[in-house]
Design a protein around this motif. Structure first.
Motif, mmCIF file in Angstrom:
data_model
loop_
_atom_site.group_PDB
_atom_site.id
_atom_site.type_symbol
_atom_site.label_atom_id
_atom_site.label_comp_id
_atom_site.label_asym_id
_atom_site.label_seq_id
_atom_site.Cartn_x
_atom_site.Cartn_y
_atom_site.Cartn_z
ATOM 1 N N HIS A 107 0.282 6.405 5.909
ATOM 2 C CA HIS A 107 0.243 5.356 4.898
ATOM 3 C C HIS A 107 0.935 4.090 5.396
ATOM 4 O O HIS A 107 1.499 3.338 4.616
ATOM 5 N N ASN A 108 0.908 3.890 6.690
ATOM 6 C CA ASN A 108 1.540 2.699 7.265
ATOM 7 C C ASN A 108 0.562 1.537 7.301
ATOM 8 O O ASN A 108 -0.650 1.728 7.318
ATOM 9 N N TYR A 109 1.110 0.325 7.338
ATOM 10 C CA TYR A 109 0.262 -0.855 7.522
ATOM 11 C C TYR A 109 -0.287 -0.855 8.951
ATOM 12 O O TYR A 109 0.437 -0.524 9.901
ATOM 13 N N SER A 121 3.747 9.447 -2.775
ATOM 14 C CA SER A 121 4.365 8.879 -1.582
ATOM 15 C C SER A 121 4.706 9.972 -0.578
ATOM 16 O O SER A 121 5.281 11.001 -0.940
ATOM 17 N N ARG A 159 -0.483 -12.756 -0.583
ATOM 18 C CA ARG A 159 -0.842 -11.349 -0.764
ATOM 19 C C ARG A 159 -1.111 -11.094 -2.242
ATOM 20 O O ARG A 159 -0.420 -11.629 -3.110
ATOM 21 N N THR A 192 -3.194 -2.391 -2.791
ATOM 22 C CA THR A 192 -3.755 -1.769 -1.592
ATOM 23 C C THR A 192 -4.591 -0.572 -2.002
ATOM 24 O O THR A 192 -4.619 -0.194 -3.177
ATOM 25 N N ASP A 229 6.504 3.077 4.331
ATOM 26 C CA ASP A 229 5.287 3.609 3.750
ATOM 27 C C ASP A 229 4.729 2.620 2.711
ATOM 28 O O ASP A 229 5.472 2.108 1.868
ATOM 29 N N ILE A 230 3.427 2.365 2.751
ATOM 30 C CA ILE A 230 2.808 1.402 1.829
ATOM 31 C C ILE A 230 3.110 1.756 0.381
ATOM 32 O O ILE A 230 3.348 0.891 -0.457
ATOM 33 N N SER A 231 3.121 3.041 0.095
ATOM 34 C CA SER A 231 3.244 3.478 -1.289
ATOM 35 C C SER A 231 4.625 3.273 -1.887
ATOM 36 O O SER A 231 4.811 3.441 -3.090
ATOM 37 N N THR A 269 6.984 0.625 -0.499
ATOM 38 C CA THR A 269 7.638 -0.584 -0.021
ATOM 39 C C THR A 269 7.030 -1.802 -0.698
ATOM 40 O O THR A 269 5.813 -1.993 -0.644
#
Length: 324
Positions: A90-92, A132, A236, A249, A272-274, A276
């Motif tokens: 789940h990283n950018y 997450s 964004r 996202t 983690d996107i979920s 941060t």
């Protein structure tokens, strides 16, 4: 942005700070020089005392600074550690590309282990597919430590990030389950470190524990360290949930009733996107970020990490379970 060839001459003390270190440094030694000298000493101590250390590299600003310090600690020799990234999946994408680019630039072997594999083999079980994966990194990390036999994991955690990180020593002993016991920590008087561990245990080592977020940004500017673009202000799509901006996202989509806005923002920490969140910002340069950070009263984890808001002692509980 950064070139290793441009790295400045530095002070390379072999003694720990705290004894007569300050008297051995030139009179012009500045705050960042002292922090750098302490970190270089710790990195060399790990290389000298530990059998098989590894540097935990997430692609965030703190691990980027740690990797650069490792380069300076052993230059002109190669960095004495491999890099390990626990990929949640789940990283950018720009962070993953940055991770690979830095490993190649610094000539480090990069190990990547995936939380997805831990889910597949049953050691991690999710309650919800969109849950997450950040806390579950502990399981994959411990599996990686067992797989490679690492006896020390170098990390970029800092005391000013969060209360439980402020409690933990620079050299932190973990048991065979990776667990941290706050009441069982060793004294580190005069920066003297004990690297012994019980069979099955290992060390977590934090060379920039005494740095602040402002120190990190000033050092990044001084050393011209490249970072993922996420750290700089950019437009964004976000939705507001209380005081937090949640990025829109595939993992954190807008919900019914959410008002989607496009604003200028940046990330103070990248994970983690979920879990941060970005912060509103117009800071597009390092100087602007430093000015903004100097005026900020809330730590980056307090301002941006959704997982730390779950409970007052959320991070401490995760660390007791083996988290970074």
């Amino acid at each position: 942005m950064s070139t290793l060839a441009a790295t400045r001459d530095i002070i390379l003390p072999l003694e720990p700070l705290g004894l007569n270190m300050s008297s051995r440094l030139p009179m012009h030694a500045a705050h960042l020089d002292l922090l750098e000298a302490e970190a270089l000493f710790i990195l060399r101590e790990v290389a000298a005392e530990c059998r098989h250390p590894v540097l935990l590299f997430s692609g965030g600003k703190d691990s980027a600074v740690l990797l650069h310090l490792a380069y300076k600690a052993f230059h002109p020799e190669r960095i004495g550690f491999a890099l390990l990234h626990i990929d949640t999946g789940h990283n950018y994408e720009e962070v993953i590309a940055y991770r690979d680019r830095m490993a190649e630039r610094y000539g480090c072997r990069l190990y990547v282990r995936h939380v997805e594999d831990s889910i597949r083999n049953g050691s991690v079980r999710l309650r919800d597919p969109l849950e997450s994966r950040n806390p579950h990194q502990s399981v994959t990390l411990m599996e990686s430590i067992a797989e490679f036999g690492f006896d020390a994991c170098l990390g970029g955690a800092r005391r000013d990030e969060e209360k439980s990180r402020a409690k933990e020593r620079v050299f932190s002993v973990r048991d065979e389950f990776g667990q941290w016991e706050p009441k069982n920590q060793r004294p580190e008087l005069w920066s003297l470190y004990n690297t012994r561990v019980e069979p099955g245990g290992h060390l977590r080592v934090f060379p920039i524990s005494n740095w602040t977020e402002l120190d990190v940004w000033q050092y990044i500017q001084r050393e011209d360290i490249e970072l993922p673009e996420l750290y700089f202000a950019h437009p964004r799509q976000v939705v507001r949930r209380g005081e937090v901006l949640v990025p829109v996202t595939r993992l954190t989509p807008a919900k019914a009733g959410d008002v989607v806005e496009t604003i200028s923002c940046r990330f103070r920490t990248v994970g983690d996107i979920s879990c941060t969140a970005p912060v509103p910002s117009m800071a597009g340069t390092l100087s602007e970020i430093i000015e903004e950070t100097a005026q900020c009263l809330l730590s980056e984890r307090g301002a941006t990490r959704l997982d730390d808001r779950a409970a007052e002692a959320a991070m401490e509980q995760r660390k007791k379970e083996g988290y970074f």
